[in-house]
Motif scaffolding. Structure first.
Motif, short mmCIF file in Angstrom:
data_model
loop_
_atom_site.label_atom_id
_atom_site.label_comp_id
_atom_site.label_asym_id
_atom_site.label_seq_id
_atom_site.Cartn_x
_atom_site.Cartn_y
_atom_site.Cartn_z
N LEU A 116 3.95 -4.29 -0.36
CA LEU A 116 4.85 -5.28 -0.94
C LEU A 116 5.87 -5.68 0.11
O LEU A 116 6.62 -4.83 0.62
CB LEU A 116 5.54 -4.71 -2.17
CG LEU A 116 6.39 -5.67 -2.99
CD1 LEU A 116 5.52 -6.76 -3.62
CD2 LEU A 116 7.16 -4.92 -4.08
N THR A 117 5.90 -6.96 0.47
CA THR A 117 6.80 -7.45 1.51
C THR A 117 7.50 -8.72 1.02
O THR A 117 7.17 -9.27 -0.02
CB THR A 117 6.04 -7.75 2.81
OG1 THR A 117 5.01 -8.72 2.53
CG2 THR A 117 5.38 -6.49 3.36
N GLY A 118 8.45 -9.19 1.82
CA GLY A 118 9.11 -10.46 1.50
C GLY A 118 10.48 -10.28 0.90
O GLY A 118 10.97 -9.17 0.67
N LYS A 119 11.12 -11.42 0.60
CA LYS A 119 12.47 -11.43 0.05
C LYS A 119 12.59 -12.49 -1.04
O LYS A 119 12.59 -12.17 -2.22
CB LYS A 119 13.50 -11.68 1.16
CG LYS A 119 14.94 -11.63 0.69
CD LYS A 119 15.93 -11.92 1.82
CE LYS A 119 15.89 -13.36 2.24
NZ LYS A 119 17.03 -13.74 3.13
N ASP A 120 12.67 -13.75 -0.65
CA ASP A 120 12.76 -14.83 -1.64
C ASP A 120 11.44 -15.00 -2.38
O ASP A 120 11.41 -15.44 -3.53
CB ASP A 120 13.14 -16.14 -0.95
CG ASP A 120 14.50 -16.03 -0.28
OD1 ASP A 120 15.51 -16.30 -0.96
OD2 ASP A 120 14.55 -15.65 0.90
N TYR A 121 10.35 -14.70 -1.71
CA TYR A 121 9.03 -14.55 -2.35
C TYR A 121 8.55 -13.14 -2.00
O TYR A 121 8.55 -12.76 -0.82
CB TYR A 121 8.03 -15.58 -1.84
CG TYR A 121 8.13 -16.92 -2.53
CD1 TYR A 121 7.21 -17.30 -3.51
CD2 TYR A 121 9.15 -17.80 -2.21
CE1 TYR A 121 7.31 -18.52 -4.15
CE2 TYR A 121 9.27 -19.03 -2.85
CZ TYR A 121 8.34 -19.38 -3.82
OH TYR A 121 8.45 -20.60 -4.46
N LEU A 122 8.16 -12.37 -3.00
CA LEU A 122 7.64 -11.04 -2.77
C LEU A 122 6.12 -11.11 -2.74
O LEU A 122 5.50 -11.60 -3.69
CB LEU A 122 8.11 -10.09 -3.87
CG LEU A 122 9.64 -9.95 -4.00
CD1 LEU A 122 9.99 -9.01 -5.14
CD2 LEU A 122 10.26 -9.47 -2.70
N PHE A 123 5.54 -10.65 -1.65
CA PHE A 123 4.10 -10.74 -1.46
C PHE A 123 3.44 -9.38 -1.66
O PHE A 123 3.72 -8.43 -0.91
CB PHE A 123 3.77 -11.28 -0.06
CG PHE A 123 3.94 -12.76 0.06
CD1 PHE A 123 2.86 -13.60 -0.18
CD2 PHE A 123 5.16 -13.31 0.38
CE1 PHE A 123 3.01 -14.99 -0.09
CE2 PHE A 123 5.32 -14.69 0.47
CZ PHE A 123 4.24 -15.52 0.24
N LEU A 124 2.62 -9.30 -2.69
CA LEU A 124 1.79 -8.12 -2.91
C LEU A 124 0.44 -8.37 -2.26
O LEU A 124 -0.25 -9.32 -2.62
CB LEU A 124 1.64 -7.85 -4.42
CG LEU A 124 0.95 -6.55 -4.82
CD1 LEU A 124 1.43 -6.09 -6.20
CD2 LEU A 124 -0.56 -6.71 -4.84
N THR A 125 0.11 -7.56 -1.29
CA THR A 125 -1.15 -7.70 -0.54
C THR A 125 -2.01 -6.48 -0.79
O THR A 125 -1.55 -5.35 -0.63
CB THR A 125 -0.86 -7.85 0.96
OG1 THR A 125 0.05 -8.94 1.16
CG2 THR A 125 -2.16 -8.13 1.72
N ALA A 126 -3.26 -6.71 -1.18
CA ALA A 126 -4.15 -5.60 -1.52
C ALA A 126 -5.45 -5.72 -0.76
O ALA A 126 -6.09 -6.78 -0.75
CB ALA A 126 -4.42 -5.58 -3.02
N THR A 127 -5.84 -4.64 -0.10
CA THR A 127 -7.12 -4.57 0.61
C THR A 127 -7.87 -3.33 0.14
O THR A 127 -7.27 -2.30 -0.18
CB THR A 127 -6.91 -4.49 2.14
OG1 THR A 127 -6.03 -3.40 2.43
CG2 THR A 127 -6.32 -5.78 2.67
N LYS A 128 -9.17 -3.42 0.12
CA LYS A 128 -10.01 -2.35 -0.43
C LYS A 128 -10.02 -1.14 0.49
O LYS A 128 -10.06 -1.25 1.71
CB LYS A 128 -11.44 -2.87 -0.61
CG LYS A 128 -12.29 -2.02 -1.55
CD LYS A 128 -11.82 -2.13 -2.99
CE LYS A 128 -12.78 -1.39 -3.95
NZ LYS A 128 -12.32 -1.46 -5.32
N ILE A 129 -9.98 0.06 -0.12
CA ILE A 129 -10.10 1.31 0.61
C ILE A 129 -11.55 1.80 0.53
O ILE A 129 -12.11 1.89 -0.57
CB ILE A 129 -9.16 2.39 0.03
CG1 ILE A 129 -7.70 1.94 0.11
CG2 ILE A 129 -9.35 3.72 0.75
CD1 ILE A 129 -6.74 2.86 -0.59
N PHE A 130 -12.15 2.10 1.68
CA PHE A 130 -13.54 2.56 1.70
C PHE A 130 -13.61 3.96 2.27
O PHE A 130 -12.79 4.36 3.07
CB PHE A 130 -14.41 1.59 2.53
CG PHE A 130 -14.51 0.22 1.90
CD1 PHE A 130 -15.38 -0.01 0.85
CD2 PHE A 130 -13.72 -0.81 2.37
CE1 PHE A 130 -15.47 -1.27 0.28
CE2 PHE A 130 -13.79 -2.09 1.81
CZ PHE A 130 -14.68 -2.29 0.75
#
Length: 308
Positions: A294-308
Motif C-alpha cells: 500500500l503506497t501513496g498519499k492523495d491516492y492510496l495504491f493497493l498493488t497485489a502480485t501473486k506469490i508462487f
C-alpha cells in the motif's frame, strides 16, 4: 498586515480561521524560510535580536490546503521576512457537487479538466505501482473506469513501443463521451474500449487479464464493492495476474487536489470507510496468496502480485 515572529502554529491557525470567515484572502508576514533552510518547524531562529519560529514553505502550503485556500507566490517584505497570501478556493467548483449520473465524469463535466498524471503525488505512486507489477511484461490489461484513457497513456509512455504494441488494452466506462475520446487517442489498434455498466461485466465475455487496474471507481455508490471486487479476482484475473487498486484520499475543487477523503455526515476528512475498504481488499488478496503493498498519499495504491 499581521506579522508573526515567535507565535506558535496554534495561534496562526486560529487567527487564519477567524479572518477567513469574513474575507476571501488573508496576508501575513513571517520569517523567510529560505534564510534558515534545513530547520524543522518550530525551531527558534534569532535575527537582529528578533526571535522567530521557523516554518518551511511546505508548512505554509500545507496550512493553506487545510484552510481550503491556494497559496499565492510569496513576496519579499524585508531582509528576513516574506508575505504569505492565501486565497479561498471556490468549493462549488467541483465535479463532486454535480447531480448528474451518466455524464458526471463526461467530457463536458468539470471532471474533464482534471489531469491526474500532472499531479506529482498521483503520478509518483501510480508509476511505482505499474513498475511493481512489471507492466511491460503483461499481455492483457483491463481498466475499469478508464475515462479518456490517461491511465493507459502513462503505460504507453513508460513501456517501450515494441512491448507496448503487443499488449491488449481493454477499457470500460459508462460515459459515452469519454470513451469516444479514448478511442480517438488510442488508434494503434491494440486498445479496445466499451461503453458499459461495470455491474454487468459478464455480458462482455472479456476473458482473463494479466493486470486489472481500477482507480477511484470501485467505491462508487452505484457499484456493489465487495461482490464486484471478488468477481474481478475470481473470474477475470489470470493465474499469474496482478491488480492495482487506486483509492482516492482527496477532493478536487477550485483547480486544486485537496488531501483527505470527504465522508458522508462529516464536515471534515474522515477515513473510516476508506480504511475499511482497503483492509478488506488487502485481507482478501492475502488469503488468495497475493503479496500486497500500500503506497501513496492523495491516492492510496493497493498493488497485489501473486506469490508462487
Amino acid at each position: 498586515m499581521k506579522t508573526f515572529t515567535n507565535e506558535p502554529m496554534t495561534d496562526i491557525l486560529s487567527w487564519a480561521q477567524k479572518i477567513l470567515k469574513e474575507s476571501d484572502t488573508i496576508s501575513f508576514e513571517v520569517l523567510n524560510p529560505d534564510i534558515s533552510r534545513g530547520h524543522y518547524a518550530g525551531e527558534t531562529i534569532t535575527l537582529d535580536r528578533i526571535s522567530y519560529l521557523y516554518h518551511s514553505y511546505k508548512a505554509w502550503s500545507d496550512l493553506g490546503e487545510l484552510l481550503f485556500c491556494r497559496m499565492l507566490t510569496p513576496k519579499t517584505v524585508s531582509e528576513h521576512t516574506v508575505q504569505i497570501t492565501y486565497e479561498k478556493l471556490d468549493l462549488s467548483d467541483s465535479f463532486h457537487s454535480s447531480e448528474a449520473k451518466e455524464e458526471k465524469y463526461g467530457t463536458a463535466s468539470r471532471f474533464a479538466a482534471i489531469r491526474k498524471n500532472e499531479e506529482p503525488a498521483f503520478l509518483s505512486a501510480y508509476l511505482r505501482a505499474l513498475r511493481s507489477v512489471k507492466v511491460g511484461e503483461k499481455k492483457r490489461i483491463l481498466n475499469l473506469g478508464i475515462n479518456t484513457g490517461d491511465e493507459f497513456d502513462l503505460i504507453r509512455t513508460i513501456v517501450p513501443h515494441e512491448k507496448y504494441s503487443k499488449i491488449e488494452l481493454v477499457g470500460i466506462d459508462y460515459s459515452e463521451s469519454v470513451i469516444t475520446v479514448a478511442r480517438e487517442r488510442f488508434h494503434e489498434g491494440n486498445a479496445i474500449f466499451h461503453v458499459h455498466d461495470i455491474n454487468d461485466l459478464a455480458s462482455l465475455n472479456l476473458g482473463r487479464f494479466d493486470l486489472i487496474i481500477t482507480i477511484g471507481t470501485l467505491q462508487s455508490s452505484t457499484l456493489e464493492f465487495k461482490s464486484l471486487f471478488a468477481s474481478l479476482v475470481q473470474e477475470y484475473l489470470s493465474k499469474e495476474g496482478a491488480i492495482i487498486l487506486g483509492f482516492p484520499n482527496c477532493r478536487w475543487m477550485g483547480g486544486e487536489m485537496i488531501y483527505g477523503a470527504k465522508a458522508p455526515n462529516y464536515p471534515y476528512s474522515e477515513m473510516s470507510i476508506l480504511v475499511k475498504d482497503i483492509y478488506y481488499c488487502k485481507k482478501y488478496l492475502q488469503q488468495k496468496k497475493f503479496r500486497v503493498t500500500l503506497t501513496g498519499k492523495d491516492y492510496l495504491f493497493l498493488t497485489a502480485t501473486k506469490i508462487f
